[in-house]
Design a protein around this motif. Structure first.
Motif, PDB file in Angstrom:
ATOM      1  N   ALA A 398       0.799  -1.653   0.133  1.00 13.71           N
ATOM      2  CA  ALA A 398      -0.136   0.293  -0.136  1.00 13.71           C
ATOM      3  C   ALA A 398       0.789   0.824  -0.141  1.00 13.71           C
ATOM      4  CB  ALA A 398      -0.572  -0.013   1.128  1.00 13.71           C
ATOM      5  N   ASP A 399       2.574   1.221   0.809  1.00 19.56           N
ATOM      6  CA  ASP A 399       2.814   2.748   0.486  1.00 19.56           C
ATOM      7  C   ASP A 399       3.688   2.356  -0.402  1.00 19.56           C
ATOM      8  OD1 ASP A 399       4.121   0.449   1.211  1.00 19.56           O
ATOM      9  OD2 ASP A 399       5.597   1.301   3.679  1.00 19.56           O
ATOM     10  N   THR A 400       4.187   1.368  -1.649  1.00 20.44           N
ATOM     11  CA  THR A 400       4.943   1.831  -2.475  1.00 20.44           C
ATOM     12  C   THR A 400       4.334   2.761  -3.349  1.00 20.44           C
ATOM     13  OG1 THR A 400       5.369  -0.750  -2.393  1.00 20.44           O
ATOM     14  CG2 THR A 400       6.008   0.420  -3.997  1.00 20.44           C
ATOM     15  N   GLU A 401       5.402   3.734  -3.393  1.00 28.14           N
ATOM     16  CA  GLU A 401       5.502   4.201  -4.326  1.00 28.14           C
ATOM     17  C   GLU A 401       5.256   4.508  -5.548  1.00 28.14           C
ATOM     18  OE1 GLU A 401       8.444   7.805  -3.477  1.00 28.14           O
ATOM     19  OE2 GLU A 401       7.771   8.403  -1.663  1.00 28.14           O
ATOM     20  N   VAL A 402       4.227   4.468  -6.381  1.00 34.68           N
ATOM     21  CA  VAL A 402       4.314   4.229  -7.503  1.00 34.68           C
ATOM     22  C   VAL A 402       4.589   5.685  -8.496  1.00 34.68           C
ATOM     23  CG1 VAL A 402       2.438   3.659  -9.619  1.00 34.68           C
ATOM     24  CG2 VAL A 402       2.171   2.702  -7.649  1.00 34.68           C
ATOM     25  N   CYS A 403       4.410   6.583  -8.948  1.00 32.52           N
ATOM     26  CA  CYS A 403       3.871   7.934  -9.097  1.00 32.52           C
ATOM     27  C   CYS A 403       4.966   8.520  -8.458  1.00 32.52           C
ATOM     28  CB  CYS A 403       3.370   9.126  -9.261  1.00 32.52           C
ATOM     29  SG  CYS A 403       3.996  10.739  -9.999  1.00 32.52           S
ATOM     30  N   ARG A 404       6.706   8.849  -8.763  1.00 30.58           N
ATOM     31  CA  ARG A 404       7.111   8.989  -7.559  1.00 30.58           C
ATOM     32  C   ARG A 404       8.131  11.061  -8.054  1.00 30.58           C
ATOM     33  NH1 ARG A 404      13.064   5.725  -9.200  1.00 30.58           N
ATOM     34  NH2 ARG A 404      14.098   6.512  -7.721  1.00 30.58           N
ATOM     35  N   CYS A 405       7.633  11.158  -8.892  1.00 26.88           N
ATOM     36  CA  CYS A 405       7.652  12.585  -9.431  1.00 26.88           C
ATOM     37  C   CYS A 405       6.508  13.550  -8.461  1.00 26.88           C
ATOM     38  CB  CYS A 405       7.406  12.896 -10.128  1.00 26.88           C
ATOM     39  SG  CYS A 405       8.081  13.045 -12.026  1.00 26.88           S
ATOM     40  N   LYS A 429      -5.496  10.226 -12.713  1.00 27.71           N
ATOM     41  CA  LYS A 429      -4.560  11.051 -12.236  1.00 27.71           C
ATOM     42  C   LYS A 429      -5.142  12.812 -12.028  1.00 27.71           C
ATOM     43  CE  LYS A 429      -1.686  13.879 -15.893  1.00 27.71           C
ATOM     44  NZ  LYS A 429      -1.706  14.079 -17.464  1.00 27.71           N
ATOM     45  N   LEU A 430      -6.337  13.120 -11.745  1.00 24.48           N
ATOM     46  CA  LEU A 430      -6.912  14.222 -10.945  1.00 24.48           C
ATOM     47  C   LEU A 430      -7.239  14.105  -9.786  1.00 24.48           C
ATOM     48  CD1 LEU A 430      -9.520  14.748 -13.836  1.00 24.48           C
ATOM     49  CD2 LEU A 430      -7.170  15.943 -13.348  1.00 24.48           C
ATOM     50  N   LEU A 431      -7.266  12.650  -9.440  1.00 24.51           N
ATOM     51  CA  LEU A 431      -7.637  12.786  -8.052  1.00 24.51           C
ATOM     52  C   LEU A 431      -6.854  11.965  -7.114  1.00 24.51           C
ATOM     53  CD1 LEU A 431     -10.629  10.157  -8.363  1.00 24.51           C
ATOM     54  CD2 LEU A 431     -10.596  12.395  -7.122  1.00 24.51           C
ATOM     55  N   THR A 432      -5.366  12.567  -7.639  1.00 22.23           N
ATOM     56  CA  THR A 432      -4.481  12.044  -6.780  1.00 22.23           C
ATOM     57  C   THR A 432      -3.202  12.228  -7.138  1.00 22.23           C
ATOM     58  OG1 THR A 432      -3.497   9.852  -8.451  1.00 22.23           O
ATOM     59  CG2 THR A 432      -5.098   8.870  -6.842  1.00 22.23           C
ATOM     60  N   ARG A 433      -2.520  13.064  -8.591  1.00 20.89           N
ATOM     61  CA  ARG A 433      -1.700  14.083  -9.430  1.00 20.89           C
ATOM     62  C   ARG A 433      -0.869  12.525  -9.834  1.00 20.89           C
ATOM     63  NH1 ARG A 433      -1.150  18.718  -9.157  1.00 20.89           N
ATOM     64  NH2 ARG A 433       0.283  18.545  -9.332  1.00 20.89           N
ATOM     65  N   ALA A 434      -1.131  11.142  -9.948  1.00 16.27           N
ATOM     66  CA  ALA A 434      -0.732  10.077 -10.810  1.00 16.27           C
ATOM     67  C   ALA A 434      -0.068  11.230 -11.675  1.00 16.27           C
ATOM     68  CB  ALA A 434      -1.121   9.197 -10.466  1.00 16.27           C
ATOM     69  N   GLY A 435       1.210  11.200 -12.505  1.00 16.02           N
ATOM     70  CA  GLY A 435       1.557  11.254 -13.831  1.00 16.02           C
ATOM     71  C   GLY A 435       1.274  13.153 -14.020  1.00 16.02           C
ATOM     72  N   MET A 436       1.453  13.981 -12.612  1.00 20.38           N
ATOM     73  CA  MET A 436       1.383  15.284 -13.207  1.00 20.38           C
ATOM     74  C   MET A 436       2.912  15.631 -13.279  1.00 20.38           C
ATOM     75  SD  MET A 436      -2.455  16.581 -11.605  1.00 20.38           S
ATOM     76  CE  MET A 436      -3.683  16.021 -12.700  1.00 20.38           C
ATOM     77  N   GLY A 437       3.886  15.066 -12.449  1.00 21.27           N
ATOM     78  CA  GLY A 437       5.565  15.117 -11.998  1.00 21.27           C
ATOM     79  C   GLY A 437       5.983  15.539 -13.906  1.00 21.27           C
ATOM     80  N   TRP A 438       7.410  16.370 -13.234  1.00 22.35           N
ATOM     81  CA  TRP A 438       8.070  16.295 -13.873  1.00 22.35           C
ATOM     82  C   TRP A 438       8.270  14.930 -15.133  1.00 22.35           C
ATOM     83  CZ3 TRP A 438      10.321  20.404 -15.592  1.00 22.35           C
ATOM     84  CH2 TRP A 438      11.802  20.254 -16.158  1.00 22.35           C
ATOM     85  N   CYS A 439       8.029  13.820 -15.314  1.00 23.85           N
ATOM     86  CA  CYS A 439       7.610  12.819 -16.044  1.00 23.85           C
ATOM     87  C   CYS A 439       6.963  12.721 -16.740  1.00 23.85           C
ATOM     88  CB  CYS A 439       8.349  11.922 -15.890  1.00 23.85           C
ATOM     89  SG  CYS A 439       7.465  10.096 -15.027  1.00 23.85           S
ATOM     90  N   GLN A 440       5.248  13.580 -16.247  1.00 25.95           N
ATOM     91  CA  GLN A 440       4.976  13.583 -16.715  1.00 25.95           C
ATOM     92  C   GLN A 440       4.341  12.335 -17.708  1.00 25.95           C
ATOM     93  OE1 GLN A 440       2.019  16.775 -18.422  1.00 25.95           O
ATOM     94  NE2 GLN A 440       3.634  17.036 -16.627  1.00 25.95           N
ATOM     95  N   GLY A 441       3.739  11.593 -16.342  1.00 29.53           N
ATOM     96  CA  GLY A 441       3.270  10.192 -16.704  1.00 29.53           C
ATOM     97  C   GLY A 441       5.150   9.546 -17.340  1.00 29.53           C
ATOM     98  N   ARG A 442       5.365   9.266 -18.268  1.00 27.93           N
ATOM     99  CA  ARG A 442       6.339   8.628 -18.681  1.00 27.93           C
ATOM    100  C   ARG A 442       6.848   7.484 -17.620  1.00 27.93           C
ATOM    101  NH1 ARG A 442       6.732  13.963 -20.407  1.00 27.93           N
ATOM    102  NH2 ARG A 442       6.911  14.118 -22.871  1.00 27.93           N
ATOM    103  N   THR A 443       7.279   7.776 -16.863  1.00 30.16           N
ATOM    104  CA  THR A 443       7.747   6.313 -15.883  1.00 30.16           C
ATOM    105  C   THR A 443       6.573   5.123 -15.233  1.00 30.16           C
ATOM    106  OG1 THR A 443      10.032   7.324 -15.350  1.00 30.16           O
ATOM    107  CG2 THR A 443       9.952   5.626 -13.604  1.00 30.16           C
TER     108      THR A 443
END
Length: 484
Positions: A398-405, A429-443
């Protein structure tokens, strides 16, 4: 005080018959072939030298005397570079290095390419008009999260090889190589040859599944020979291949000290009680490559879901996309390796020449088309064999980071789906900000979709309006055509 180059009004765009984006194997082969056919070509690439990720060469200041020792097929690459040099001297190719193409748009009958220069895009901006466009933007490495994967000492498998090729450095001394796909064998052998100790090559899939397609194997004898060479090299360097296993945890305080390797079932679920520790100071991990499609998707090119679960461009036998005036070659059409990329680069260029100059197809183009079909069949087989199984999601906690940004965890993604009603990856993405960082979800994009269980998003391409970070000053000027 004079304004910076990024603040100066953009010069009027120059125009060319063909713009090739990407100077890796496919783009390089396409550019020189098109110039051979008499086309005026501009070759744009973010790197300072041609070759892409595959033919990375040591920086000139390192004084490497035998860069070919780290590569296969170096003689063919050197010949392409020599042809590029001759065309540059003759003025048939303009090779724009350090140019990051961030957007392409239709402008009448032409395509307008927008690029920034410099490592952060602040050195300047360039606009180019082209009658035809050939996209050869390659691929990026696919990562699957697991506990400890953000610890210092965990690097991408392709990244470890890039460090060796371009910097002549090893990321560590005792390196476990893990993930899935044939690239792992090449990485493990390269690291061992450079002096690293590789105690294990951990492969989540197996190689027995290749035997289910004997006709495809028979049509690609070079691949069988390559596999045999890698197998012999692994034995020579005493590297243990551990198939149907995965690294499911990384151990260490300030950096990697060891990993847990667990046996997997056919769906990639870890089998209880099978985990065992292997000591190491670096983990080089990657689960294959995925096409880099930002520019192509941005102009409306249709995609398909490849056998490996990633999106790839829809292409006809002449490497035309579904958008008139746009061709693509190499990994953008699906991951297939350097031989396929070189073949597609030449074939795409010949298709462009036929479109520009008219006339019937040539015997050479027909032969290339046959070779491409044969190699594409193997690429689809390879993708199916090494496609991540659905059970990999059980590697995470549960605490594993998926979106590092944005530091978004597995638990946050599952909560967004189970409790907040997210039904697709965009809502996640809208609810968690996953993929909104520097890499824009590429990782993290693939992992987010899989963890969210969004079946409708399977194989769907990521859509980004900008293909790389762009300074606001450049965007502001791009909105003022009167300054062009």
């Amino acid at each position: 005080m004079p304004a910076s180059s990024a603040e100066q009004p953009a010069a009027r765009p120059e125009r060319t018959e063909l713009a090739v984006v990407g100077a890796g194997p496919a783009g390089l082969a396409a550019a020189v072939t098109a110039a051979d056919g008499g086309l005026d070509v501009v070759l744009l690439d973010a790197a300072d030298a041609p070759g892409g990720q595959y033919y990375r060469a040591p920086a000139p200041g390192l004084g490497a005397t035998r860069p070919e020792a780290l590569h296969h097929g170096w003689a063919e690459f050197a010949a392409l570079v020599a042809r590029l040099g001759r065309h540059r001297t003759a003025g048939r190719i303009r090779h724009l290095t350090g140019h990051h193409v961030w957007a392409v748009e239709r402008s009448g009958t032409d395509w307008t390419l927008h690029a920034v220069t410099g490592p952060d895009g602040r050195d300047g901006a360039t606009t180019l008009d082209a009658r035809r466009l050939l996209i050869a933007t390659g691929s990026v490495e696919r990562q699957l999260p697991f506990p400890g994967w953000t610890l210092p000492g965990v690097v991408g498998a392709a990244g470890a090889q890039a460090m060796l090729k371009s910097g002549l450095v090893l990321p560590g001394r005792r390196i476990v190589v893990a993930g899935s796909g044939p690239l792992l064998q090449a990485v493990a052998v390269s690291l061992a040859r450079a002096g690293a100790r590789v105690p294990a090559l951990v492969e989540a899939s197996g190689y027995g599944a290749y035997g289910r397609a004997p006709l495809v194997l028979a049509g690609n004898p070079g691949r069988l020979a390559e596999g045999a060479r890698h197998g012999a090299a692994l034995a020579r360097h005493r590297i243990r291949p551990l198939t149907h296993r995965a690294v499911t945890a990384v151990h260490g305080n300030d950096r990697v000290e060891g990993v847990t390797v667990s046996r997997l079932d056919r769906d990639w679920r870890p089998l209880p009680g099978t985990g065992r520790r292997i000591d190491c100071d670096v983990l080089a991990v990657g689960h294959g490559l995925v096409p880099q499609l930002d520019l192509a998707v941005g102009i409306g090119c249709a995609t398909r879901c490849g056998a490996d679960g990633s999106a790839a461009l829809e292409l006809d036998d002449g490497l035309r996309t579904t958008v008139p005036g746009v061709w693509a070659a190499g990994e953008t059409g699906g991951i297939g390796g350097v031989r396929l990329a070189l073949t597609e680069g030449e074939l795409a260029a010949r298709s462009v020449i036929a479109d520009a100059r008219g006339g019937p197809g040539t015997a050479r183009a027909a032969a290339l088309c046959r070779s491409r079909r044969r190699m594409r069949a193997f690429a689809e087989l390879m993708g199916a064999v090494h496609r991540p199984g659905p059970g990999w999601t059980e590697w995470t906690a549960a605490d594993t980071e998926v979106c590092r940004c944005e530091e978004v965890t597995t638990g946050a993604i599952r909560t967004a789906v189970a409790e907040l009603g997210a039904g697709d990856s965009r809502t996640v993405k809208l609810l968690t900000r996953a993929g909104m960082g520097w890499c824009q979800g590429r990782t993290c994009g693939f992992a987010v979709r899989e963890l969210a269980g969004c079946a409708a998003d399977a194989g769907a391409p990521d859509r980004r309006p900008l293909a790389c970070p762009v300074p606001l000053s450049v965007l502001a000027r791009a909105d003022r055509p009167e300054d062009a």
